[in-house]
Structure formats: structure tokens, C-alpha cells
Scaffold this motif. Structure first.
Motif, mmCIF file in Angstrom:
data_model
loop_
_atom_site.group_PDB
_atom_site.id
_atom_site.type_symbol
_atom_site.label_atom_id
_atom_site.label_comp_id
_atom_site.label_asym_id
_atom_site.label_seq_id
_atom_site.Cartn_x
_atom_site.Cartn_y
_atom_site.Cartn_z
ATOM 1 N N PHE A 90 -18.786 67.741 -65.813
ATOM 2 C CA PHE A 90 -20.117 67.785 -65.207
ATOM 3 C C PHE A 90 -20.439 69.225 -64.819
ATOM 4 O O PHE A 90 -19.536 69.980 -64.454
ATOM 5 C CB PHE A 90 -20.197 66.869 -63.968
ATOM 6 C CG PHE A 90 -19.264 67.256 -62.853
ATOM 7 C CD1 PHE A 90 -19.678 68.101 -61.825
ATOM 8 C CD2 PHE A 90 -17.952 66.789 -62.826
ATOM 9 C CE1 PHE A 90 -18.819 68.461 -60.797
ATOM 10 C CE2 PHE A 90 -17.085 67.140 -61.801
ATOM 11 C CZ PHE A 90 -17.524 67.978 -60.777
ATOM 12 N N GLY A 150 -23.296 67.884 -61.160
ATOM 13 C CA GLY A 150 -23.621 66.701 -61.934
ATOM 14 C C GLY A 150 -24.827 66.905 -62.818
ATOM 15 O O GLY A 150 -25.336 68.021 -62.980
ATOM 16 N N ARG A 210 -31.169 59.344 -66.555
ATOM 17 C CA ARG A 210 -30.081 58.713 -67.296
ATOM 18 C C ARG A 210 -29.441 59.703 -68.269
ATOM 19 O O ARG A 210 -29.395 59.475 -69.480
ATOM 20 C CB ARG A 210 -30.593 57.489 -68.043
ATOM 21 C CG ARG A 210 -31.169 56.420 -67.106
ATOM 22 C CD ARG A 210 -31.654 55.211 -67.879
ATOM 23 N NE ARG A 210 -32.166 54.181 -66.973
ATOM 24 C CZ ARG A 210 -32.673 53.022 -67.385
ATOM 25 N NH1 ARG A 210 -32.750 52.760 -68.696
ATOM 26 N NH2 ARG A 210 -33.113 52.148 -66.507
ATOM 27 N N PRO A 212 -22.387 62.150 -64.570
ATOM 28 C CA PRO A 212 -22.394 61.705 -63.177
ATOM 29 C C PRO A 212 -22.597 62.851 -62.198
ATOM 30 O O PRO A 212 -22.293 64.005 -62.489
ATOM 31 C CB PRO A 212 -20.998 61.091 -63.016
ATOM 32 C CG PRO A 212 -20.148 61.837 -64.002
ATOM 33 C CD PRO A 212 -21.043 62.105 -65.176
ATOM 34 N N ASN A 213 -23.148 62.512 -61.027
ATOM 35 C CA ASN A 213 -23.205 63.438 -59.897
ATOM 36 C C ASN A 213 -22.019 63.116 -59.002
ATOM 37 O O ASN A 213 -21.811 61.957 -58.639
ATOM 38 C CB ASN A 213 -24.508 63.258 -59.120
ATOM 39 C CG ASN A 213 -25.727 63.486 -59.982
ATOM 40 O OD1 ASN A 213 -25.798 64.462 -60.715
ATOM 41 N ND2 ASN A 213 -26.696 62.579 -59.903
ATOM 42 N N LYS A 214 -21.236 64.131 -58.635
ATOM 43 C CA LYS A 214 -20.017 63.826 -57.882
ATOM 44 C C LYS A 214 -19.502 65.009 -57.087
ATOM 45 O O LYS A 214 -19.891 66.167 -57.318
ATOM 46 C CB LYS A 214 -18.921 63.336 -58.823
ATOM 47 C CG LYS A 214 -18.491 64.357 -59.881
ATOM 48 C CD LYS A 214 -17.262 63.886 -60.665
ATOM 49 C CE LYS A 214 -17.503 62.660 -61.477
ATOM 50 N NZ LYS A 214 -16.328 62.307 -62.332
ATOM 51 N N GLY A 237 -18.636 59.638 -56.309
ATOM 52 C CA GLY A 237 -19.970 59.738 -56.866
ATOM 53 C C GLY A 237 -21.011 59.894 -55.770
ATOM 54 O O GLY A 237 -20.831 59.423 -54.651
ATOM 55 N N GLU A 297 -24.374 59.129 -56.459
ATOM 56 C CA GLU A 297 -25.510 58.363 -56.981
ATOM 57 C C GLU A 297 -26.478 59.280 -57.728
ATOM 58 O O GLU A 297 -26.066 60.045 -58.575
ATOM 59 C CB GLU A 297 -26.182 57.592 -55.841
ATOM 60 C CG GLU A 297 -25.229 56.625 -55.140
ATOM 61 C CD GLU A 297 -25.842 55.959 -53.939
ATOM 62 O OE1 GLU A 297 -26.895 56.428 -53.459
ATOM 63 O OE2 GLU A 297 -25.270 54.943 -53.487
ATOM 64 N N GLU A 298 -27.787 59.193 -57.397
ATOM 65 C CA GLU A 298 -28.794 59.962 -58.121
ATOM 66 C C GLU A 298 -28.951 61.394 -57.613
ATOM 67 O O GLU A 298 -29.700 62.176 -58.188
ATOM 68 C CB GLU A 298 -30.157 59.253 -58.028
ATOM 69 C CG GLU A 298 -30.217 57.922 -58.763
ATOM 70 C CD GLU A 298 -30.071 58.094 -60.263
ATOM 71 O OE1 GLU A 298 -30.754 58.954 -60.844
ATOM 72 O OE2 GLU A 298 -29.254 57.366 -60.854
#
Length: 400
Positions: free
Chosen positions: A18, A62, A67, A71-73, A100, A102-103
Motif C-alpha cells: 500500500f 493506503g 474501490r 487497503p487503508n491501514k 485497517g 476502513e475508508e
């Protein structure tokens, strides 16, 4: 992954899947505080000859919203000393912990220097994550947990482009959309605020004695605040064509205090130094023809480092700005973060290309006495002795 780059300075590199926007070394000595039960465990570990945990770093980033599939993490990674080869040590390929987000993509971070969590800036605001020690056979394995009750006042303030704790962790400063906010930590009592909606805050940094805060905005001078009076004590002006970027205070071994500011001037990236008593410009040097995207000063004040949009890393001595290490194309993308380890020997760099690199750095021994004057003095003493011993013979030869 095999490390890339050249020009000196061993380094190992890992890919984490990422884009990495932010990173920091962890103050493990303050995070891993043994409790009553932990003291017995430490005693057992000591008697069994176990080694202390390796240095660890927190990485954030991330693919952002949508979509993208990336991932954001947040990831905690340890320095893998056992895998060190010719390229030098690297962060472990297997994270100690990951979570994670999330968004929301972690965009900036400030790790509290005394172990009181990690403040992470997201596009919609800031969150505080607390350190947790996972139970099991590895008591020193770390985890992060989002503290939903903390920093409620910073939850929906938007993206903060600069976040920083003071050296002792008693003050927090954040800035982004033109608003500068400074708080006492952890009480979150306001120290000062400044609103300028025409500019955004690019960078900010505390002096080691927590007296001053330097702030760079998207335009205008570098502004220095006195944190005791909450007043501006200096507006450090730009010369023709200069655009200020990063700012870092530096305390050297001789207790000399300097403020370094990076700037772009035409096609050149440069570093400017300022006296922190008179606030006068005392030095300036062009370093690179690539735009500067990251900047760091070592804790011992001996070394500076810049990263560029082309992925290069340059390490310099702070006393004379002499280049010590150059790693061209250390990353395939823009360098997003530079961070020195607490012992000033290791430089962590991250990039949009999903890589984190560890570069070994040898600080110049500029603060100690030089051996050359002593050698010259010994040679001079030998010449004088020889002259005195053979003075009459030399005079006789000259007379003939």
C-alpha cells in the motif's frame, strides 16, 4: 525485495502492498512499561538471557476512498537485524501488527515521545490510537487500539497537513486548512490558535526546550512563535524566488541551537540555517536539482536528510552541509517520510511506491577534537628539534 540505489550508505527495503504516506520510529522504552506482573516476566527474561525487542516503526497509508482494492491501514514493523546482509538491515516482511482504517487513509502521524499513543491525521480529522501489549508467548508484541473517547474536538476538523508533539510530549501542534492549533497535552487546553484561510500550513516543529514553534505556510515567511507568551517573535523572510517547505530545529552537541528551513529556488532545492537568538540567516546551500519532498534532523543534531520527488535520499553533515550519503532512486516514487532512529544511526524512508527503506548512517565526528592539528604540532616540534640539534652545521653549510 532487493534494495535499490547507490552512492554509499547500506540500506534494506521492504514492500508492504500500500502507498505509505507517513511513518515514525517507536519509543519502545516508554511504550513497553512493565507492570507488577510484567516485572516478574522481565526478571525471568533477564535470567534466561533473552535480548530486548528490536527497534520498531509505525507505517500508515493506503489507497484512499473508493474501490481501489488497496487497503487503508496502520502497520507496526520491527527491524529485522537477523536478515541483515550486505545491504544492511531492513524492516521485517511480516508485520508485528496491522489494523485497517476502513475508508480513511492515514495521511500524517505523530507518535508521542513518552509512549502516550499515536495521533493519526485522516482526511476528515484526527484520531488517537493507544498502545496495547498482546498477551501470549511474546509479551512485547505490540498492538494499536483506537481511543474513541479521545480527541473529540479534533474529530471533524478536516485534513491536517502537519502534526507534531514537542520533545517531552507536553504540547501538541496541528495545522492544515489555514488554522494553527496548539494544545497542552494531554489536557487539550488551548495554548494558541491562528486562522489564515488564504494559506495552508505545510510544516511545523518545536524547539527542543519547548520554547518555540516554527510554522511554514504555503506562502509568506517562516513564522516563529514564543509558546510562553503565545506571540510571534520572528518572521523569517524569503529571498527572491524562494518558496519555503519544511522547518526543523536542531540542537547540537555543543548546545548550539539552529533552525533549518528547506526551500525551492528556481530549479534548486536548498537548506537555509537561522540563528535562534538573533533570528538572522546564517547559512544557505543548494543541495539538489530535485524538488524536496521530505526532511529530517537526527536527534543528536549532527546529520540532516532530505528526500526528493524523484525518490532520492541525501544525507548531510549539519555543521558544513557536506554530503555524507547519496542514494539515487532509493524509491521508485516520491519520498513521503524521513525519520531518524533515537540513536541517530538509522534513517527510515517511505514512499508512494509502497516501500519502506532503512539506511545506515554514520554521523560525522565534527563535535570532537580533530587529530590533524595534533599531527601538525608534532611534525613542527620534530623540525624545530632537528634544527636546534644541527643549527651550527646548517650555518656552516650556508656560509660555504
Amino acid at each position: 525485495m532487493a534494495p535499490r540505489g547507490g552512492g554509499g550508505g547500506g540500506g534494506g527495503q521492504r514492500t508492504y502492498g500500500f502507498p505509505i504516506y507517513c511513518a515514525a520510529w517507536l519509543p519502545l522504552a516508554h511504550i513497553l512499561k512493565p507492570g507488577a506482573a510484567g516485572a516478574d516476566a522481565d526478571a525471568d527474561a533477564s535470567s534466561s538471557g533473552s535480548v530486548p525487542p528490536p527497534p520498531m516503526a509505525l507505517l500508515g497509508g493506503g489507497g484512499g476512498e473508493g474501490r481501489s482494492g488497496v487497503p487503508n491501514k496502520l502497520v507496526v514493523a520491527a527491524l529485522d537485524l537477523a536478515a541483515a546482509g550486505e545491504a544492511g538491515p531492513a524492516l521485517s516482511a511480516v508485520p508485528v501488527f496491522e489494523a485497517g482504517t476502513e475508508e480513511q487513509v492515514p495521511y500524517r502521524m505523530a507518535v508521542h515521545p513518552r509512549g502516550d499513543g499515536a495521533l493519526v491525521a485522516f482526511p476528515n480529522g484526527c484520531r488517537l490510537y493507544r498502545w496495547k501489549t498482546q498477551e501470549g508467548e511474546e509479551p512485547q508484541k505490540l498492538a494499536l487500539q483506537f481511543d474513541e473517547e479521545a480527541l473529540v474536538e479534533l474529530k471533524d476538523i478536516g485534513l491536517q497537513l502537519a502534526v507534531s508533539f514537542s520533545v517531552e510530549g507536553s504540547i501538541l501542534a496541528i495545522g492544515g486548512d489555514g488554522h494553527l492549533r496548539v494544545f497542552k497535552w494531554p489536557a487539550m487546553e488551548s495554548v494558541l490558535t491562528e486562522a489564515d484561510t488564504k494559506t495552508s500550513i505545510k510544516d511545523l516543529n518545536f524547539s527542543s526546550d519547548e520554547k518555540f514553534l516554527a510554522v511554514n505556510r504555503s506562502s509568506g515567511p517562516c513564522r516563529v512563535w514564543d509558546l510562553q507568551s503565545s506571540e510571534v517573535v520572528a518572521n523569517l523572510g524569503r529571498e527572491a524566488g524562494e518558496i519555503f517547505g519544511f522547518c526543523r530545529f536542531c540542537t547540537k552537541a555543543d548546545n548550539c541551537h539552529i533552525l533549518f528551513v528547506t526551500a525551492m529556488q528556481g530549479d534548486y532545492g536548498k537548506i537555509i540555517s537561522w540563528n535562534t537568538t538573533s533570528w538572522t540567516r546564517i547559512g544557505s546551500k543548494k543541495i539538489t536539482r530535485e524538488a524536496i519532498s521530505a526532511f529530517a534532523v537526527s536527534p543528536d543534531g549532527a546529520v540532516l536528510a532530505i528526500g526528493t520527488i524523484e525518490g532520492s535520499i541525501i544525507v548531510l553533515g549539519s555543521k558544513n552541509m557536506r554530503t555524507l550519503v547519496t542514494v539515487k532512486k532509493a524509491h521508485l516514487g516520491i519520498v513521503t517520510t524521513l525519520a531518524f532512529s533515537q540513536d541517530s544511526r538509522t534513517l527510515l524512508s517511505t514512499s508512494f511506491d509502497s516501500t519502506a527503506r532503512v539506511t545506515s548512517v554514520r554521523s560525522p565526528k565534527s563535535n570532537g577534537p580533530s587529530i590533524w592539528p595534533m599531527i601538525l604540532a608534532i611534525i613542527l616540534a620534530i623540525l624545530v628539534y632537528c634544527y636546534m640539534q644541527h643549527k651550527e652545521d646548517l650555518l656552516a653549510m650556508l656560509q660555504h
